[in-house]
Design a protein around this motif. Structure first.
Motif, PDB file in Angstrom:
ATOM      1  N   GLU A  59      30.658  54.061  46.108  1.00 60.38           N
ATOM      2  CA  GLU A  59      29.628  54.580  46.999  1.00 60.38           C
ATOM      3  C   GLU A  59      28.301  54.721  46.261  1.00 60.38           C
ATOM      4  N   ASN A  60      27.230  54.475  46.986  1.00 60.27           N
ATOM      5  CA  ASN A  60      25.860  54.622  46.472  1.00 60.27           C
ATOM      6  C   ASN A  60      25.598  53.706  45.285  1.00 60.27           C
ATOM      7  N   VAL A  61      25.997  52.459  45.412  1.00 59.75           N
ATOM      8  CA  VAL A  61      25.828  51.474  44.345  1.00 59.75           C
ATOM      9  C   VAL A  61      25.010  50.303  44.880  1.00 59.75           C
ATOM     10  N   GLN A  62      23.955  49.973  44.170  1.00 57.72           N
ATOM     11  CA  GLN A  62      23.151  48.818  44.547  1.00 57.72           C
ATOM     12  C   GLN A  62      23.838  47.525  44.071  1.00 57.72           C
ATOM     13  N   LYS A  63      24.382  47.584  42.845  1.00 59.79           N
ATOM     14  CA  LYS A  63      25.010  46.401  42.251  1.00 59.79           C
ATOM     15  C   LYS A  63      26.017  46.868  41.217  1.00 59.79           C
ATOM     16  N   ASP A  64      27.198  46.255  41.263  1.00 60.51           N
ATOM     17  CA  ASP A  64      28.164  46.544  40.211  1.00 60.51           C
ATOM     18  C   ASP A  64      28.290  45.305  39.331  1.00 60.51           C
ATOM     19  N   ASP A  65      28.600  45.523  38.061  1.00 61.14           N
ATOM     20  CA  ASP A  65      28.671  44.426  37.099  1.00 61.14           C
ATOM     21  C   ASP A  65      30.094  44.001  36.798  1.00 61.14           C
ATOM     22  N   GLY A  66      31.017  44.429  37.611  1.00 60.10           N
ATOM     23  CA  GLY A  66      32.392  44.001  37.409  1.00 60.10           C
ATOM     24  C   GLY A  66      33.373  45.029  37.920  1.00 60.10           C
ATOM     25  N   PHE A  67      34.509  44.532  38.322  1.00 58.49           N
ATOM     26  CA  PHE A  67      35.572  45.357  38.870  1.00 58.49           C
ATOM     27  C   PHE A  67      36.873  44.874  38.258  1.00 58.49           C
ATOM     28  N   THR A  68      37.643  45.772  37.642  1.00 56.24           N
ATOM     29  CA  THR A  68      38.915  45.408  37.029  1.00 56.24           C
ATOM     30  C   THR A  68      40.052  45.890  37.913  1.00 56.24           C
ATOM     31  N   ILE A  69      40.849  44.933  38.360  1.00 56.58           N
ATOM     32  CA  ILE A  69      41.969  45.213  39.249  1.00 56.58           C
ATOM     33  C   ILE A  69      43.130  45.768  38.443  1.00 56.58           C
ATOM     34  N   PRO A  70      43.768  46.831  38.937  1.00 63.22           N
ATOM     35  CA  PRO A  70      44.928  47.370  38.226  1.00 63.22           C
ATOM     36  C   PRO A  70      46.159  46.486  38.445  1.00 63.22           C
ATOM     37  N   SER A  71      47.180  46.747  37.670  1.00 65.44           N
ATOM     38  CA  SER A  71      48.439  46.030  37.822  1.00 65.44           C
ATOM     39  C   SER A  71      49.279  46.712  38.895  1.00 65.44           C
ATOM     40  N   PHE A  72      49.761  45.925  39.826  1.00 62.64           N
ATOM     41  CA  PHE A  72      50.637  46.433  40.874  1.00 62.64           C
ATOM     42  C   PHE A  72      52.051  45.902  40.650  1.00 62.64           C
ATOM     43  N   LYS A  73      52.578  46.065  39.443  1.00 56.55           N
ATOM     44  CA  LYS A  73      53.854  45.443  39.102  1.00 56.55           C
ATOM     45  C   LYS A  73      55.044  45.989  39.884  1.00 56.55           C
ATOM     46  N   GLU A  74      54.959  47.177  40.437  1.00 51.96           N
ATOM     47  CA  GLU A  74      56.058  47.752  41.225  1.00 51.96           C
ATOM     48  C   GLU A  74      55.986  47.349  42.700  1.00 51.96           C
ATOM     49  N   PHE A  75      54.939  46.590  43.062  1.00 52.82           N
ATOM     50  CA  PHE A  75      54.708  46.242  44.459  1.00 52.82           C
ATOM     51  C   PHE A  75      54.511  44.740  44.610  1.00 52.82           C
ATOM     52  N   ARG A  76      54.685  44.268  45.818  1.00 54.50           N
ATOM     53  CA  ARG A  76      54.314  42.889  46.148  1.00 54.50           C
ATOM     54  C   ARG A  76      52.948  42.953  46.823  1.00 54.50           C
ATOM     55  N   VAL A  77      52.007  42.165  46.347  1.00 50.50           N
ATOM     56  CA  VAL A  77      50.668  42.114  46.939  1.00 50.50           C
ATOM     57  C   VAL A  77      50.718  41.143  48.117  1.00 50.50           C
ATOM     58  N   VAL A  78      50.496  41.663  49.314  1.00 55.37           N
ATOM     59  CA  VAL A  78      50.517  40.861  50.529  1.00 55.37           C
ATOM     60  C   VAL A  78      49.140  40.249  50.777  1.00 55.37           C
ATOM     61  N   SER A  79      48.109  41.038  50.491  1.00 50.82           N
ATOM     62  CA  SER A  79      46.748  40.593  50.735  1.00 50.82           C
ATOM     63  C   SER A  79      45.810  41.296  49.762  1.00 50.82           C
ATOM     64  N   GLY A  80      44.793  40.576  49.343  1.00 45.44           N
ATOM     65  CA  GLY A  80      43.777  41.206  48.517  1.00 45.44           C
ATOM     66  C   GLY A  80      43.612  40.527  47.176  1.00 45.44           C
ATOM     67  N   PRO A  81      42.550  40.834  46.535  1.00 44.73           N
ATOM     68  CA  PRO A  81      41.548  41.819  46.922  1.00 44.73           C
ATOM     69  C   PRO A  81      40.621  41.280  48.012  1.00 44.73           C
ATOM     70  N   ASN A  82      40.393  42.092  48.999  1.00 45.53           N
ATOM     71  CA  ASN A  82      39.439  41.797  50.062  1.00 45.53           C
ATOM     72  C   ASN A  82      38.264  42.745  49.887  1.00 45.53           C
ATOM     73  N   ALA A  83      37.084  42.180  49.699  1.00 46.18           N
ATOM     74  CA  ALA A  83      35.894  43.001  49.442  1.00 46.18           C
ATOM     75  C   ALA A  83      35.008  43.061  50.681  1.00 46.18           C
ATOM     76  N   TYR A  84      34.567  44.274  50.983  1.00 47.31           N
ATOM     77  CA  TYR A  84      33.652  44.520  52.086  1.00 47.31           C
ATOM     78  C   TYR A  84      32.470  45.287  51.508  1.00 47.31           C
TER      79      TYR A  84
END
Length: 104
Positions: free
Chosen positions: A45-70
């Motif tokens: 929130e309240n960000v003009q620009k971000d310089d990177g996003f690091t996705i965590p590990s979801f090793k206990e889950f199956r990723v159905v969709s994503g990352p979806n950015a809005y």
């Protein structure tokens, strides 16, 4: 004439002021059944620009969709849809974002 200036200032002032940057993880607090999908949202929130996003590990889950950015003018929302593969209690990991040379 002065009246128009005050009206314009009142309309533009909220656009010129920005709040403090916030980084949130949003996930349902309700129990999830094995095989049922659920969403995890990482919101900047309240960000003009971000310089990177690091996705965590979801090793206990199956990723159905994503990352979806809005994105909007000052907010960014990254959404994952996950499925629990087996019963248990899990901690949803946080992500990291690099904003204005700071790690959040």
């Amino acid at each position: 004439m002065h009246r128009i200036r005050f009206i314009l200032l009142g309309l533009l002032l909220p656009l010129l002021t920005t709040g403090q940057v916030a980084f949130k993880t949003i996930v349902s607090q309700q129990p999830i059944t094995v095989g049922e999908s659920f969403q995890v949202q990482y919101v900047l929130e309240n960000v003009q620009k971000d310089d990177g996003f690091t996705i965590p590990s979801f090793k206990e889950f199956r990723v159905v969709s994503g990352p979806n950015a809005y994105t909007s003018l000052i907010n960014k929302n990254i959404v994952f849809t996950l499925v629990a593969m087996k019963p248990g209690k899990y901690v949803i990991p946080g992500a990291t974002a690099n904003v204005e040379r700071k790690i959040l």
